[in-house]
Design an enzyme around this catalytic site. Structure first.
Site, PDB file in Angstrom:
ATOM      1  N   ARG A 163       2.409 -20.367 -25.155  1.00  0.00           N
ATOM      2  CA  ARG A 163       1.896 -20.554 -26.718  1.00  0.00           C
ATOM      3  C   ARG A 163       3.469 -21.536 -26.798  1.00  0.00           C
ATOM      4  O   ARG A 163       4.043 -21.438 -27.117  1.00  0.00           O
ATOM      5  CB  ARG A 163       2.733 -19.365 -27.278  1.00  0.00           C
ATOM      6  CG  ARG A 163       1.336 -18.888 -27.578  1.00  0.00           C
ATOM      7  CD  ARG A 163       0.179 -18.995 -27.986  1.00  0.00           C
ATOM      8  NE  ARG A 163      -1.111 -18.052 -27.573  1.00  0.00           N
ATOM      9  CZ  ARG A 163      -2.670 -18.096 -26.745  1.00  0.00           C
ATOM     10  NH1 ARG A 163      -1.448 -18.952 -26.182  1.00  0.00           N
ATOM     11  NH2 ARG A 163      -3.051 -17.250 -27.000  1.00  0.00           N
ATOM     12  N   SER A 234       0.557 -13.983 -34.732  1.00  0.00           N
ATOM     13  CA  SER A 234       1.144 -12.750 -34.133  1.00  0.00           C
ATOM     14  C   SER A 234       2.480 -13.206 -34.683  1.00  0.00           C
ATOM     15  O   SER A 234       2.405 -14.467 -34.481  1.00  0.00           O
ATOM     16  CB  SER A 234       1.328 -13.121 -31.983  1.00  0.00           C
ATOM     17  OG  SER A 234      -0.598 -12.641 -32.968  1.00  0.00           O
ATOM     18  N   GLU A 329       7.396 -15.500 -31.229  1.00  0.00           N
ATOM     19  CA  GLU A 329       6.785 -16.750 -31.192  1.00  0.00           C
ATOM     20  C   GLU A 329       6.536 -17.628 -32.831  1.00  0.00           C
ATOM     21  O   GLU A 329       6.696 -18.547 -32.292  1.00  0.00           O
ATOM     22  CB  GLU A 329       4.927 -16.475 -31.093  1.00  0.00           C
ATOM     23  CG  GLU A 329       4.301 -17.558 -31.002  1.00  0.00           C
ATOM     24  CD  GLU A 329       2.677 -16.071 -30.703  1.00  0.00           C
ATOM     25  OE1 GLU A 329       2.336 -15.605 -29.932  1.00  0.00           O
ATOM     26  OE2 GLU A 329       1.292 -16.987 -31.315  1.00  0.00           O
TER      27      GLU A 329
END
Ligand SMILES: Cc1cc2nc3c(=O)[nH]c(=O)nc-3n(C[C@H](O)[C@H](O)[C@H](O)COP(=O)(O)OP(=O)(O)OC[C@H]3O[C@@H](n4cnc5c(N)ncnc54)[C@H](O)[C@@H]3O)c2cc1C
Length: 333
Positions: A163, A234, A329
């Site tokens: 990510r 998320s 994130e």
């Protein structure tokens, strides 16, 4: 170029947080991007925005938001069973995926329905159902906002990781303009993740369209529709811990799941949060999704500050119990 002054950013972030920006520019063509880059803007007070699906605004933005809205998918070449496509950064990610599915270009069908633009997808190295965007990126064309230099970054130079990418690590430094994708013309499926294979079996076969449909079906069941319930997917990254820490954790909490990742072990942030009873929690209009402990939601009028406070409370409780700190994130602005 569309220019808006003192504008609400509520329609431009999937959390649906109502903050304002001093200025919002919509850059719809390559020419408008060029004009913007030549306009002498202040790179320090500028935010490049995609679809706003990975951002939490915690206050009004005092500067210029440059929203990339460029479109275009162009075939460059076909060679050795692969097709090379140049795609504008402002293309909606799922429109691009559906284009590939319709044309029989394999490699992005597992990334169905992820809310993003192509530029944002590459910055974040989006991933789902065993695939990541880096697997199909050939190169990225980006401009350094400080020097004005524009060049192509090879896949290696993009520094992709879990990510993340060079463009995320150097946030605010680059504008991604377009991406070259290399997709397979031959079937190449990854169906081993979750219950994808079982659902495909029930449907009677694996085709590029059925993979797209099955992944979309699972996502619709599990994740909130951002048109109905604000979220940014998320909120935290899955933590990766050294082997020693994993042994320690596993001895104390045998129910925890761990997956080998590089030199360490990746844990499920959702499991950690769920184990502490956060799933379905709500405080005012900020909450934790009822089916997904990793997804924070805005039931309507939550402020970015309230959502951030909830995230901090969750992170503190995980740290107290498991002795590790979750990292966001989502990009907090
Ligand atoms: C319901 C839901 C489900 C999700 N599921 C997943 C999932 O399965 N997998 C996954 O990986 N993610 C998922 N996400 C997160 C999100 O889709 C990704 O993070 C995606 O990359 C965000 O892209 P964006 O265009 O919205 O970027 P934005 O949120 O607009 O921007 C994110 C960052 O990228 C920068 N940026 C955006 N465009 C450019 C550009 N052209 N040039 C330079 N910088 C740029 C911004 O400045 C910002 O720092 C989900 C989100 C939601 C809301």
């Amino acid at each position: 170029m569309l220019v808006f002054e003192n504008v609400s950013l509520k329609p431009y972030n999937t959390f649906g947080v109502d903050v304002s920006a001093d200025r919002l520019l919509e850059l719809r063509t390559g020419g408008e991007v060029d004009s913007f880059l030549a306009s002498g803007f202040d790179a320090g007070s500028c935010l490049i925005l995609g679809s706003g699906a990975n951002i939490l605004f915690t206050g009004d933005f005092h500067g210029t938001v440059a929203r990339i809205a460029t479109k275009g998918i162009r075939e460059i070449s076909r060679q050795d069973g692969r097709v090379l496509l140049e795609v504008a950064a402002g293309e909606v990610w799922d429109d691009f995926v559906r284009h590939c599915v319709a044309q029989g270009y394999y490699g992005v069908e597992n990334l169905a329905l992820i809310p993003a633009q192509v530029g944002g997808a590459v910055v974040q190295n989006i991933g789902a159902y065993g695939c990541e965007v880096k697997d199909v990126v050939s190169s990225v064309r980006a401009v350094c906002l400080k020097s004005g230099e524009e060049r192509s970054f090879s896949r290696e130079e993009c520094g992709f990781g879990y990510r993340t990418s060079l463009f995320k690590r150097h946030r605010g430094e680059y504008m991604v303009r377009s991406v070259l994708f290399s997709l397979s013309l031959e079937p190449l499926f990854h169906t081993e993740y979750g219950d994808v294979a079982e659902r495909l079996r029930q449907r009677g076969g694996t085709t590029i369209s059925s993979v797209y449909e099955v992944v979309s079906e699972i996502r619709r069941e599990k994740l909130p529709d951002v048109k109905v319930l604000g979220s940014a997917g998320s909120f935290f990254r899955n933590p990766v811990v050294p082997d020693g820490k994993w042994q320690e954790l596993h001895a104390a909490f045998p129910q925890l799941k761990g997956f080998p990742e590089g030199d360490g072990v990746k844990l499920s942030a959702a499991q950690l949060i769920d184990s502490l009873g956060w799933k379905g929690y709500r405080c005012g209009d900020a909450g934790v999704h009822v089916r997904q402990a990793l997804v924070l939601v805005n039931y309507g009028r939550a402020t970015g500050g309230e959502i951030l406070q909830l995230a901090c409370d969750i992170r503190d409780s995980v740290e107290q119990r498991y002795g590790m700190r979750l990292e966001e994130e989502v990009i907090i602005i």
